[in-house]
Design a protein around this motif. Structure first.
Motif, PDB file in Angstrom:
ATOM      1  N   ALA A 174       0.844  -1.201   0.000  1.00  0.00           N
ATOM      2  CA  ALA A 174       0.000   0.000   0.000  1.00  0.00           C
ATOM      3  C   ALA A 174       0.875   1.245   0.000  1.00  0.00           C
ATOM      4  CB  ALA A 174      -0.928   0.003   1.213  1.00  0.00           C
ATOM      5  N   GLY A 175       1.649   1.413  -1.051  1.00  0.00           N
ATOM      6  CA  GLY A 175       2.493   2.591  -1.168  1.00  0.00           C
ATOM      7  C   GLY A 175       1.684   3.851  -1.387  1.00  0.00           C
ATOM      8  N   GLU A 176       2.334   4.995  -1.200  1.00  0.00           N
ATOM      9  CA  GLU A 176       1.671   6.275  -1.390  1.00  0.00           C
ATOM     10  C   GLU A 176       1.315   6.469  -2.865  1.00  0.00           C
ATOM     11  OE1 GLU A 176       2.382  10.988  -0.323  1.00  0.00           O
ATOM     12  OE2 GLU A 176       4.076   9.609  -0.435  1.00  0.00           O
ATOM     13  N   VAL A 177       0.130   6.950  -3.120  1.00  0.00           N
ATOM     14  CA  VAL A 177      -0.300   7.204  -4.484  1.00  0.00           C
ATOM     15  C   VAL A 177       0.303   8.522  -4.949  1.00  0.00           C
ATOM     16  CG1 VAL A 177      -2.269   7.489  -6.026  1.00  0.00           C
ATOM     17  CG2 VAL A 177      -2.439   5.963  -4.052  1.00  0.00           C
ATOM     18  N   ALA A 178       0.987   8.510  -6.075  1.00  0.00           N
ATOM     19  CA  ALA A 178       1.643   9.706  -6.581  1.00  0.00           C
ATOM     20  C   ALA A 178       1.431   9.794  -8.080  1.00  0.00           C
ATOM     21  CB  ALA A 178       3.138   9.677  -6.248  1.00  0.00           C
ATOM     22  N   GLY A 179       1.753  10.959  -8.625  1.00  0.00           N
ATOM     23  CA  GLY A 179       1.643  11.147 -10.065  1.00  0.00           C
ATOM     24  C   GLY A 179       0.580  12.173 -10.415  1.00  0.00           C
ATOM     25  N   THR A 180       0.115  12.113 -11.643  1.00  0.00           N
ATOM     26  CA  THR A 180      -0.877  13.056 -12.157  1.00  0.00           C
ATOM     27  C   THR A 180      -2.131  12.310 -12.561  1.00  0.00           C
ATOM     28  OG1 THR A 180       0.846  14.544 -12.972  1.00  0.00           O
ATOM     29  CG2 THR A 180      -1.355  14.822 -13.887  1.00  0.00           C
ATOM     30  N   LEU A 181      -3.257  12.809 -12.154  1.00  0.00           N
ATOM     31  CA  LEU A 181      -4.558  12.234 -12.468  1.00  0.00           C
ATOM     32  C   LEU A 181      -5.316  13.217 -13.346  1.00  0.00           C
ATOM     33  CD1 LEU A 181      -6.477   9.853 -11.842  1.00  0.00           C
ATOM     34  CD2 LEU A 181      -7.285  11.141  -9.875  1.00  0.00           C
ATOM     35  N   ARG A 182      -5.700  12.790 -14.553  1.00  0.00           N
ATOM     36  CA  ARG A 182      -6.364  13.669 -15.513  1.00  0.00           C
ATOM     37  C   ARG A 182      -7.876  13.429 -15.471  1.00  0.00           C
ATOM     38  NH1 ARG A 182      -3.964  11.701 -20.841  1.00  0.00           N
ATOM     39  NH2 ARG A 182      -4.753   9.818 -19.847  1.00  0.00           N
ATOM     40  N   ILE A 183      -8.614  14.498 -15.195  1.00  0.00           N
ATOM     41  CA  ILE A 183     -10.065  14.409 -15.023  1.00  0.00           C
ATOM     42  C   ILE A 183     -10.739  15.307 -16.049  1.00  0.00           C
ATOM     43  CG2 ILE A 183     -11.993  14.725 -13.428  1.00  0.00           C
ATOM     44  CD1 ILE A 183      -9.841  14.611 -11.152  1.00  0.00           C
ATOM     45  N   ALA A 184     -11.744  14.779 -16.722  1.00  0.00           N
ATOM     46  CA  ALA A 184     -12.598  15.578 -17.611  1.00  0.00           C
ATOM     47  C   ALA A 184     -13.966  15.684 -16.955  1.00  0.00           C
ATOM     48  CB  ALA A 184     -12.710  14.933 -18.991  1.00  0.00           C
ATOM     49  N   ALA A 185     -14.525  16.885 -16.902  1.00  0.00           N
ATOM     50  CA  ALA A 185     -15.814  17.082 -16.243  1.00  0.00           C
ATOM     51  C   ALA A 185     -16.569  18.206 -16.922  1.00  0.00           C
ATOM     52  CB  ALA A 185     -15.622  17.401 -14.763  1.00  0.00           C
ATOM     53  N   PHE A 186     -17.901  18.102 -16.919  1.00  0.00           N
ATOM     54  CA  PHE A 186     -18.679  19.238 -17.425  1.00  0.00           C
ATOM     55  C   PHE A 186     -18.808  20.273 -16.306  1.00  0.00           C
ATOM     56  CE2 PHE A 186     -21.639  15.968 -16.046  1.00  0.00           C
ATOM     57  CZ  PHE A 186     -22.624  16.641 -15.348  1.00  0.00           C
ATOM     58  N   ARG A 187     -19.112  21.510 -16.680  1.00  0.00           N
ATOM     59  CA  ARG A 187     -18.920  22.658 -15.809  1.00  0.00           C
ATOM     60  C   ARG A 187     -19.630  22.551 -14.458  1.00  0.00           C
ATOM     61  NH1 ARG A 187     -20.760  26.417 -13.205  1.00  0.00           N
ATOM     62  NH2 ARG A 187     -22.851  25.690 -13.735  1.00  0.00           N
ATOM     63  N   SER A 188     -20.914  22.253 -14.450  1.00  0.00           N
ATOM     64  CA  SER A 188     -21.649  22.315 -13.192  1.00  0.00           C
ATOM     65  C   SER A 188     -21.161  21.274 -12.186  1.00  0.00           C
ATOM     66  CB  SER A 188     -23.156  22.172 -13.437  1.00  0.00           C
ATOM     67  OG  SER A 188     -23.461  20.936 -14.063  1.00  0.00           O
ATOM     68  N   VAL A 189     -20.873  20.074 -12.645  1.00  0.00           N
ATOM     69  CA  VAL A 189     -20.400  19.050 -11.703  1.00  0.00           C
ATOM     70  C   VAL A 189     -18.966  19.341 -11.274  1.00  0.00           C
ATOM     71  CG1 VAL A 189     -19.460  17.344 -13.337  1.00  0.00           C
ATOM     72  CG2 VAL A 189     -20.557  16.565 -11.242  1.00  0.00           C
ATOM     73  N   ALA A 190     -18.165  19.952 -12.171  1.00  0.00           N
ATOM     74  CA  ALA A 190     -16.811  20.348 -11.777  1.00  0.00           C
ATOM     75  C   ALA A 190     -16.849  21.430 -10.708  1.00  0.00           C
ATOM     76  CB  ALA A 190     -16.038  20.841 -12.994  1.00  0.00           C
ATOM     77  N   ALA A 191     -17.807  22.340 -10.812  1.00  0.00           N
ATOM     78  CA  ALA A 191     -17.885  23.446  -9.859  1.00  0.00           C
ATOM     79  C   ALA A 191     -18.433  23.024  -8.512  1.00  0.00           C
ATOM     80  CB  ALA A 191     -18.742  24.566 -10.451  1.00  0.00           C
ATOM     81  N   HIS A 192     -19.368  22.073  -8.485  1.00  0.00           N
ATOM     82  CA  HIS A 192     -20.091  21.812  -7.246  1.00  0.00           C
ATOM     83  C   HIS A 192     -19.804  20.448  -6.619  1.00  0.00           C
ATOM     84  CE1 HIS A 192     -22.276  25.497  -7.836  1.00  0.00           C
ATOM     85  NE2 HIS A 192     -22.622  25.115  -9.044  1.00  0.00           N
ATOM     86  N   LEU A 193     -19.310  19.497  -7.386  1.00  0.00           N
ATOM     87  CA  LEU A 193     -19.009  18.178  -6.828  1.00  0.00           C
ATOM     88  C   LEU A 193     -17.522  17.976  -6.612  1.00  0.00           C
ATOM     89  CD1 LEU A 193     -20.124  15.343  -6.029  1.00  0.00           C
ATOM     90  CD2 LEU A 193     -19.653  14.635  -8.377  1.00  0.00           C
ATOM     91  N   LEU A 194     -16.702  18.449  -7.542  1.00  0.00           N
ATOM     92  CA  LEU A 194     -15.280  18.143  -7.495  1.00  0.00           C
ATOM     93  C   LEU A 194     -14.498  18.821  -6.370  1.00  0.00           C
ATOM     94  CD1 LEU A 194     -13.729  17.820 -11.065  1.00  0.00           C
ATOM     95  CD2 LEU A 194     -13.846  16.118  -9.257  1.00  0.00           C
ATOM     96  N   PRO A 195     -14.761  20.083  -6.015  1.00  0.00           N
ATOM     97  CA  PRO A 195     -13.889  20.728  -5.009  1.00  0.00           C
ATOM     98  C   PRO A 195     -13.729  19.950  -3.709  1.00  0.00           C
ATOM     99  CG  PRO A 195     -15.190  22.391  -6.130  1.00  0.00           C
ATOM    100  CD  PRO A 195     -15.702  21.057  -6.614  1.00  0.00           C
TER     101      PRO A 195
END
Length: 310
Positions: free
Chosen positions: A103-124
């Motif tokens: 169970a090593g530490e998770v590292a790196g870059t995670l690329r997420i695509a989202a539409f505007r409203s869910v990005a603004a209100h769910l993702l933060p």
């Protein structure tokens, strides 16, 4: 009929050949791709011809406009991105598995695509929890309009590891071959200037992402909805126009979160249209540590008021 047409095994493409295909598609030309990769135009051209021989298809249309992928080329580039992404994930995944507790530490870059409203209100809150738990994991979020192939297309084409997408009720993902899981269901409502005595008689303000297959049958049954007098590309613009008294709009609940003052939200009856929102990813990325970590946070995050877990 050649061996490839008969279904013979396709010779392997090397990682550098995959990188060249992606660079040519993104730079729209061999010369620009060569500059990006630090090589020569002739080397790029030779590599692309080699890929075309191995795959048995023309991958790019060449001309004065540069290089544009054919249908076969677009498919090849999508696979190339996905394979390169897995190659990039292999090192951290293997190192983590080799630790004593696995169970090593998770590292790196995670690329997420989202539409505007869910990005603004769910993702933060999701990204805040993810950063607290995995400080070496960086998230890149791209806002993608949920029209056509939308966020699912970004995942299928290898541009995103996970997409937050609208999902049809009971149907397959908009793009075949992806894993799709519902997170919540949201209903649509009528938004109009506060205090208006007859909001259903107002002109309609609409936006391009509004009427998917999940709302179309309901929409077609409503004889009170007029043709749109204003069409916009963004839901926030539609809401702002309504707040200025320019009409009414029929919007999903997430698009109404944080709406400006002066608006009223009215239910659309006992069986309003609704849509499911969830995530999509590829079968191979679904098992990686970074994507699993994001999915855990998405599934445990509290939903904004007015939304129901799927």
């Amino acid at each position: 009929m050649n061996d490839l047409a008969r279904g013979a095994a396709v010779p392997d493409l090397a990682p550098q050949e995959l990188r060249i295909l992606v660079a040519v598609e993104e730079e729209q030309g061999f010369t620009a791709a060569a500059a990006r990769l630090g090589t020569t135009q002739s080397a790029v051209s030779h590599a692309v011809r080699g890929c075309e021989r191995k795959l048995g298809a023309v991958l790019f249309d060449r001309g004065r406009h540069g290089a544009r992928p054919t249908e076969a080329g677009a498919r090849a580039v999508a696979y190339a991105r996905r394979i390169l992404r897995l190659l990039g994930a292999m090192g951290p995944e293997v190192r983590a598995a080799g630790l004593a507790d696995g169970a090593g530490e998770v590292a790196g870059t995670l690329r997420i695509a989202a539409f505007r409203s869910v990005a603004a209100h769910l993702l933060p809150p999701v990204l805040a929890a993810l950063a607290a738990r995995h400080p070496r994991l960086t998230a890149q979020v791209r806002i993608v309009r949920e029209v056509g192939r939308g966020t699912a297309g970004e995942v299928a084409d290898g541009r995103a590891d996970l997409g937050l997408a609208t999902l049809d009720a009971g149907g397959p993902p908009a793009v075949p071959g992806l894993v799709a899981v519902r997170l919540f269901e949201e209903s649509y409502a009528l938004v109009h200037p506060d205090g208006h005595p007859a909001p259903r008689g107002l002109p309609l303000v609409d936006w391009d992402e509004n009427c998917g297959s999940y709302t179309r049958s309901w929409w077609d049954r409503q004889d009170w909805i007029p043709p749109a007098t204003i069409d916009v590309e963004d839901d926030t613009v539609a809401v702002s126009l309504v707040s200025q008294g320019l009409g009414m709009a029929i919007m999903p609940r997430t698009a109404l979160l944080g709406a400006p003052a002066g608006l009223a939200v009215t239910d659309l009856g006992p069986q309003p249209p609704s849509r499911y929102v969830g995530y999509v990813t590829t079968p191979e990325l679904a098992g990686t540590a970074a994507v699993r970590a994001l999915i855990r946070e998405l599934r445990s995050a509290p939903l904004p008021e007015g939304l129901a877990a799927a």
